[in-house]
Design an enzyme around this catalytic site. Sequence first.
Site, PDB file in Angstrom:
ATOM      1  N   GLY A  98       0.833  -1.195   0.000  1.00 18.58           N
ATOM      2  CA  GLY A  98       0.000   0.000   0.000  1.00 18.58           C
ATOM      3  C   GLY A  98       0.865   1.240   0.000  1.00 18.58           C
ATOM      4  N   GLN A 111       2.869   9.887   1.697  1.00 19.33           N
ATOM      5  CA  GLN A 111       4.167   9.213   1.749  1.00 19.33           C
ATOM      6  C   GLN A 111       5.102   9.643   0.621  1.00 19.33           C
ATOM      7  OE1 GLN A 111       2.220   5.121   2.285  1.00 19.33           O
ATOM      8  NE2 GLN A 111       4.136   4.911   3.406  1.00 19.33           N
ATOM      9  N   LEU A 129       6.304   1.473   4.826  1.00 18.97           N
ATOM     10  CA  LEU A 129       7.461   1.926   4.049  1.00 18.97           C
ATOM     11  C   LEU A 129       8.038   3.227   4.619  1.00 18.97           C
ATOM     12  CD1 LEU A 129       6.146   1.227   0.427  1.00 18.97           C
ATOM     13  CD2 LEU A 129       7.808  -0.124   1.723  1.00 18.97           C
ATOM     14  N   GLU A 131      -3.651   2.758   5.418  1.00 20.94           N
ATOM     15  CA  GLU A 131      -3.435   3.769   4.372  1.00 20.94           C
ATOM     16  C   GLU A 131      -4.322   5.001   4.579  1.00 20.94           C
ATOM     17  OE1 GLU A 131      -0.857   3.441   2.624  1.00 20.94           O
ATOM     18  OE2 GLU A 131      -0.533   1.336   3.123  1.00 20.94           O
TER      19      GLU A 131
HETATM   20 NI    NI Z   1       2.356   3.000   5.754  1.00 21.10          NI
END
Ligand code: NI
Length: 169
Positions: free
Chosen positions: A46, A51, A95, A137
């Site tokens: 995701g 991000q 991430l 998310e």
């Molecule tokens: Ni994340």
Amino acid sequence: MAILDILTYPDQFLETITKPVKEIDGKLQEVFNNMAETMYAAPGIGLAATQVGIDQSFLLYDIAPQDETRALNILVNPVIVSKEGEILSENEGCLSVPDYRADVKRAERILVEAYDRDGNPLRFEAEGIHAIVLQHEIDHLNGTLFIEHISRLKRQMYKRKIQKRLRRE
Ligand code: NI
């Protein structure tokens, strides 16, 4: 297409509360494509707009195992309408939070409203890993990282580890 830089904690942009997308134009479609390439390259399941430094409300995910055909989903302006039950998301990672995993309590089932990449309205139920990924998310789109859901002690330990690493660099 291009691989985008993924922001990592403690980058303050990750705390940005996104604005709703008003129009899905060609430029945004290109961003979707770049984000998809970035997500698969990471690899991740995701990726949310914040991000990659974008303050608009959209996210991508693909929860199909890597050896299967890709099943990319793009949600624009996603909202969790209702939540039900509780599930332990084991070893959740992100991430934007490198080298860290933790168990997080999540709702077991959620009802989501969003638009697809062509602007068609969606309304669907998600459960299990699907619900976990969406909650993770959509949190990003509200400026929240999964480490905000763990105990204060664990969060402080992680933050100290990162600060130590940043001092070394
Ligand atoms: Ni994340």
